[in-house]
Scaffold this motif. Structure first.
Motif, mmCIF file in Angstrom:
data_model
loop_
_atom_site.group_PDB
_atom_site.id
_atom_site.type_symbol
_atom_site.label_atom_id
_atom_site.label_comp_id
_atom_site.label_asym_id
_atom_site.label_seq_id
_atom_site.Cartn_x
_atom_site.Cartn_y
_atom_site.Cartn_z
ATOM 1 N N ASP A 63 7.213 -5.898 23.520
ATOM 2 C CA ASP A 63 6.662 -4.728 24.207
ATOM 3 C C ASP A 63 7.671 -4.088 25.165
ATOM 4 O OD1 ASP A 63 4.217 -4.041 23.242
ATOM 5 O OD2 ASP A 63 3.080 -5.389 24.529
ATOM 6 N N GLY A 64 8.852 -4.680 25.268
ATOM 7 C CA GLY A 64 9.892 -4.035 26.056
ATOM 8 C C GLY A 64 10.164 -4.651 27.406
ATOM 9 N N CYS A 65 9.665 -5.858 27.668
ATOM 10 C CA CYS A 65 9.918 -6.501 28.954
ATOM 11 C C CYS A 65 11.247 -7.245 28.917
ATOM 12 C CB CYS A 65 8.830 -7.521 29.274
ATOM 13 S SG CYS A 65 7.337 -6.791 29.920
ATOM 14 N N ARG A 109 7.818 0.944 29.187
ATOM 15 C CA ARG A 109 8.901 1.838 28.794
ATOM 16 C C ARG A 109 8.921 3.095 29.652
ATOM 17 N NH1 ARG A 109 8.407 -1.324 24.467
ATOM 18 N NH2 ARG A 109 10.175 -1.440 23.047
ATOM 19 N N TYR A 137 -2.751 -10.212 26.206
ATOM 20 C CA TYR A 137 -2.588 -10.645 27.595
ATOM 21 C C TYR A 137 -3.976 -10.861 28.192
ATOM 22 C CZ TYR A 137 1.790 -8.328 26.407
ATOM 23 O OH TYR A 137 2.938 -7.930 25.781
ATOM 24 N N ALA A 147 5.396 -9.868 25.023
ATOM 25 C CA ALA A 147 5.890 -9.055 26.139
ATOM 26 C C ALA A 147 7.326 -8.610 25.869
ATOM 27 C CB ALA A 147 5.809 -9.842 27.449
ATOM 28 N N ALA A 148 8.118 -9.505 25.292
ATOM 29 C CA ALA A 148 9.505 -9.153 24.983
ATOM 30 C C ALA A 148 9.536 -8.010 23.968
ATOM 31 C CB ALA A 148 10.258 -10.364 24.452
#
Lengths: 280, 354
Positions: free
Chosen positions: A178-180, B104, B88, A175-176
């Motif tokens: 991926d931009g979180c 994003r 996920y 997730a990090a």
């Protein structure tokens, strides 16, 4: 051959013991139900007649249409829900930190939290009463719910830590990448995956709060603030034998939400949402 | 599209354990670099430091010329495929692939379009509504790749992506990776412990050992000219044969008085380690005396292990029709053009065989 025989015998013993246990726990409940569906006349027969001749739902009707009973029920739900929500709000960050960060004294702190669980609320009640009195919080739901919450925190932290532990760190790292942001990761990935654990903790806290008696008994003396558990007690103390069947009906209605919640809890625990997160 | 540069990157843990020891590496734009090494050599740490998941102790990381040390992983514009895929579980395949774009701030319709296109390339269009739990290992692998590809990042990072697949699937995914590499040339760092993956996919191979880079070069160069004993032994299967020897006027003398001719100037009398690949040694009428220990026929060839008079094991790759029996005494000859000479003390290759 003998091996199989012994196994059979052991199975039999298991069932016998289970039946004894069920009888032990079910008997009072069934007795309660039996009383709740009697007419006043049949109440006097006592244990002589377990299944009444003229079963009736009139007692339930009378209880459920009683305005004050509704208020007691609502008070009970309100205190439990507030306490359980509060415990969750406090426990989630604590459990997350215990699960994800390693720091000196972490395990000592975890054990310390558990130790709090071992202290009986009985011991705390007198000082608690005096604190609350000094703070002017006696006779408020906030105070009672706050105590429910404090009592629920230790178990909640442990339960939630276990459910955070079960979430692979690589998911958060993904997730990090991926931009979180850290908060985004918690919100979009970690918390949804910990939802079953959070729901379990919430329901367990609800159940514990529902059966809570001493805390509201001590902190709340005004009639319209009392939850159902205390109200039933007061009712029983002031009652003559002629209303036993009503008391029983009230008890049955009180027990039902707990049983319903317990069934829901079981389903959640079995929930297999984590399957397939990482290689199977 | 961007190049990637590591300069003197150090990573140490609490009690002075060194995970990365002055790692410097330049990856050209659109180059596919494979880091290979034994477990614990620091290859995964290197990848995680590039991604920003772990913080370097010192040194610089540049992507497209800009230092990214202080940027969080999301801001580095890299995409990573994790060893355990890290899909996920609460999202569908489409949700997984589109997650990075959505986070994003890309519009839903545009994300949908991009996800669809990537799914077509990876042939997983019919899986888009499923959840990871309902996918096979190979399918999960594709979804993980899709999640990386859809972002069109500056740098791809792969952390042993094929290690959880069975052997057959691994071979097909390997060629798939090569196809995708042609389809979407992007600067890539790929970490593996499998030298076959390294040799078949890499533009350049980086061999790492105990936190250090031992050698960087195109696969065949690493195979033909290992820079030191570690690389010589790590790359190639069976491993390169290594024998203690002494340099002479015309070559090297192995214990047991066998002489192997080497070209080039040398320090006569110097102790060296002589290395040669299994394909460079074969039985002959004369040469080093040895005894056959074991024979391993693997179809197109036989791997024979010999034992020299001094007790050293020597493996050899021979044609399948070779007639040898275990226990048989033979003589071995080494193709001196393929011999390597190493310093026994430093392990470094000495240029004499070239």
């Amino acid at each position: 051959m003998t091996g199989r025989g012994t196994e059979r015998l052991a199975d039999l013993a298991t069932y016998v013991i289970a039946l004894v246990l069920i009888a032990l726990f079910a008997a009072p409940l069934l007795w309660l139900v039996s009383l709740a569906i009697r007419t006043p006349a049949e109440v006097f027969l006592g244990a002589a007649r377990f299944i009444p001749d003229q079963p009736t739902l009139a007692n339930f009707e009378q209880i459920l249409t009683d305005r004050t009973f509704g208020l007691y029920l609502w008070n009970g739900i309100k205190l439990c829900a507030l306490g359980a929500m509060g415990a969750l709000v406090v426990s989630v960050p604590a459990a997350y930190v215990f699960s994800r960060r390693s720091f000196r004294g972490a395990s000592a702190l975890m054990l310390g939290i558990l130790t709090v669980q071992m202290v009986s609320p009985l011991v705390l009640l007198i000082p608690l009463y005096r604190y609350m009195e000094r703070l002017g919080l006696l006779e408020t739901h906030a105070a009672a719910a706050g105590v429910y919450m404090a009592l629920g925190v230790p178990l909640s932290v442990w339960m939630l830590k276990a459910s955070f532990d079960a979430i692979p760190k690589s998911l958060e790292q993904a997730a990090a990448v991926d931009g979180c942001s850290p908060a985004g990761t918690l919100f979009f990935v970690t918390l949804p995956l910990a939802a079953p654990g959070m729901a379990s903790a919430f329901i367990l806290n609800m159940l514990m709060g529902w059966s809570q008696f001493l805390v509201p008994f001590i902190l709340l003396s005004r009639d319209q603030l009392q939850p159902i558990s205390v109200a039933i007690f007061n009712f029983a103390g002031s009652t003559s034998a002629s209303t036993t069947q009503l008391l029983a009906a009230a008890c049955v209605i009180t027990v039902l939400p707990a049983i319903a919640a317990f069934l829901a809890l079981q389903r959640l625990i079995v929930s297999a949402i984590m399957a397939g997160a990482v290689k199977g | 599209m961007a190049d990637l540069a590591l300069t003197d990157v150090m990573k140490t843990y609490g009690r002075g354990q060194v995970a990365l020891d002055r790692v410097s590496l330049d990856v050209q734009d659109r180059e596919f670099v494979v880091i290979v090494g034994p477990s614990g050599c620091g290859k995964s740490t290197t990848l995680r430091v590039i991604a920003g998941i772990e913080e370097e102790t010192s040194g610089d990381i540049r992507i497209g010329g800009a230092v990214v040390n202080d940027l969080c992983p999301g801001a580095r514009d890299v995409a990573m495929v994790f060893q355990d895929y890290a899909l996920y579980p609460h999202m569908t395949v489409a949700g997984n692939i589109g997650f990075g774009l959505r986070r994003r701030g890309m519009a839903r319709a545009k994300v949908h379009e991009r996800v669809k296109r990537v799914a077509e390339v990876l042939e997983i269009t019919d899986l888009l509504d499923r959840r990871p739990a309902m996918l096979s290992g190979g399918q999960r692998q594709r979804v993980a790749m899709g999640r990386a590809m859809v972002r069109r990042p500056k740098v791809f990072l792969f952390d042993e992506p094929l290690s959880n697949l069975d052997a057959r699937l691994r071979v097909s995914m390997r060629s798939e990776m090569r196809r995708l590499k042609e389809h979407m040339p992007t600067t890539t760092v790929y970490v593996t412990h499998d030298q076959t993956e390294a040799m078949t996919m890499a533009d350049r191979v980086v061999v790492m050992n105990s936190g250090r880079i031992e050698q960087v070069g195109p696969p065949m160069e690493i195979y033909r000219h290992p820079a030191n004993l570690f690389v010589a032994q790590f790359i190639g299967s069976p491993a390169m044969n290594l024998l203690d020897a002494t340099l002479t006027e015309t070559g090297a003398e192995i214990a047991g008085k066998t002489h192997i001719a080497l070209s080039g100037a040398r320090d006569v009398g110097r102790q060296i380690v002589l290395g040669f690949r299994p394909e460079a040694v074969r039985p002959a009428d004369s040469g080093m005396p040895a005894r056959v220990r074991t024979l391993e026929p693997i179809g197109q060839e036989i791997i024979v292990e010999f034992e020299s008079a001094a007790g050293t094991r020597i493996s050899s790759r021979l044609p399948p029709d070779t007639q040898l029996k275990a226990g048989e005494n033979v003589h071995l000859t080494v193709d001196s053009a393929c011999a390597h000479v190493f310093d026994p003390r430093t392990g470094a290759a000495l240029d004499s065989s070239a």
